[in-house]
Design a protein around this motif. Structure first.
Motif, short mmCIF file in Angstrom:
data_model
loop_
_atom_site.label_atom_id
_atom_site.label_comp_id
_atom_site.label_asym_id
_atom_site.label_seq_id
_atom_site.Cartn_x
_atom_site.Cartn_y
_atom_site.Cartn_z
N PRO A 167 15.59 108.08 31.87
CA PRO A 167 17.16 108.43 31.70
C PRO A 167 17.75 107.25 31.18
N CYS A 168 18.99 107.72 30.54
CA CYS A 168 19.92 106.52 30.14
C CYS A 168 21.30 106.62 30.78
N TYR A 169 22.04 105.78 30.65
CA TYR A 169 23.45 105.76 31.23
C TYR A 169 24.28 107.11 31.13
N ARG A 170 24.07 107.79 29.88
CA ARG A 170 24.77 108.87 29.73
C ARG A 170 24.09 110.14 30.47
N CYS A 171 22.87 109.91 30.47
CA CYS A 171 22.20 111.14 31.40
C CYS A 171 22.76 111.19 32.95
N PHE A 172 23.18 110.06 33.47
CA PHE A 172 23.82 109.76 34.73
C PHE A 172 25.21 110.35 34.77
N ALA A 244 22.49 111.10 23.77
CA ALA A 244 22.01 109.75 23.47
C ALA A 244 20.48 109.64 23.25
N CYS A 245 19.82 110.33 24.49
CA CYS A 245 18.60 110.14 24.67
C CYS A 245 17.66 111.13 24.72
N GLY A 246 18.45 112.53 24.52
CA GLY A 246 17.73 113.76 24.71
C GLY A 246 16.77 114.14 23.49
#
Ligand SMILES: [Zn+2]
Length: 257
Positions: A167-172, A244-246
């Motif tokens: 995950p990235c921070y945006r996932c969080f 962002a990371c999807g």
């Protein structure tokens, strides 16, 4: 990447540790770290990483020292109120360890300048205290493929996590906070000693990551409660819809991450 006599003496307590040794110390020296925010978290991270012999630190902060910062930011003093934090923090680090290369950037980082400011580093540490900045930094780290160590403290709560996308921070935190550039610390308050605890923990995580000590910490959120004096850990899940990371999830295996 060799160490001279001064460095061997300076880092002797590291080098004697079997988990660090000369190799680990050379890894620290070979590493470039960008520190975003020279506030409460940064004021703990900067001395720790400077002392540890990181090869190069880039300190990014557009703020000036305010009287209300001194309660939790011990790298500044009363005579420096009104002066640029990035430059002061850099001078502090230079005086502490002349072997550390330093760049100070007296600018607020945002989505427009983040890629230019962060490219070329091996690790980014974000200790800023508003969501808009943190999301801009995180999205840039995902785009550049940079690991991001995110640390925050408010009131009596601290949180630290290393992200390497998926995950990235945006996932969080999701997308709800992109327009939220309020400084939460000013609104809600923070115990001064808490930022030192959380910042020191972030520095510890950074040094473990760089030297390869212990398990890969990416994707684990470390939460500290200063009221109960307890730490706990949570795994953060990747969000397949993360903007962002999807898309990294959809790329065939073997593609760059
Ligand atoms: Zn994500």
């Amino acid at each position: 990447m060799t160490l001279n006599d001064d460095e061997l003496d300076r880092y002797a307590r590291h080098i004697v540790l079997p988990q660090v040794g000369g190799i680990g110390q050379q890894r620290l020296k070979a590493t470039r770290v960008a520190i975003v925010g020279a506030g409460g978290i940064g004021a703990a991270v900067i001395p720790a990483l400077t002392g540890a012999g990181i090869g190069h630190l880039t300190i990014i902060d557009g703020d000036r020292v305010e009287l209300s910062n001194l309660q939790r930011q011990p790298i500044y003093n009363s005579g420096q109120v009104g002066m640029a934090k990035a430059r002061l923090a850099s001078h502090f680090a230079m005086a502490r360890n002349p072997h550390v290369g330093l760049t100070s950037i007296d600018e607020r980082i945002d989505s427009a300048n983040a890629a230019d400011l962060l490219a070329g580093h091996d690790l980014v540490i974000d200790g800023t205290d508003n969501f808009a900045t943190r999301l801009a930094v995180s999205d840039t780290c995902v785009a550049l493929g940079l690991p991001l160590l995110s640390a925050a403290a408010q009131q009596f709560q601290g949180q630290v996590a290393l992200f390497r996308a998926l995950p990235c921070y945006r996932c969080f935190v999701g997308n709800a906070f992109d327009a939220d550039d309020c400084d939460t610390c000013a609104e809600l308050g923070v115990l001064g000693a808490l930022t030192a605890t959380v910042g020191s923990f972030a520095a510890l995580l950074a040094i473990r990551f760089i030297t390869g000590i212990g398990n890969d910490p990416a994707g684990t959120l470390h939460l500290f409660d200063g009221l109960t004096l307890s730490w706990r850990q949570l795994r953060i899940s990747s969000d397949p819809a993360c903007r962002a990371c999807g898309q990294l999830l959809k790329e065939p295996s073997g593609s760059p991450s």
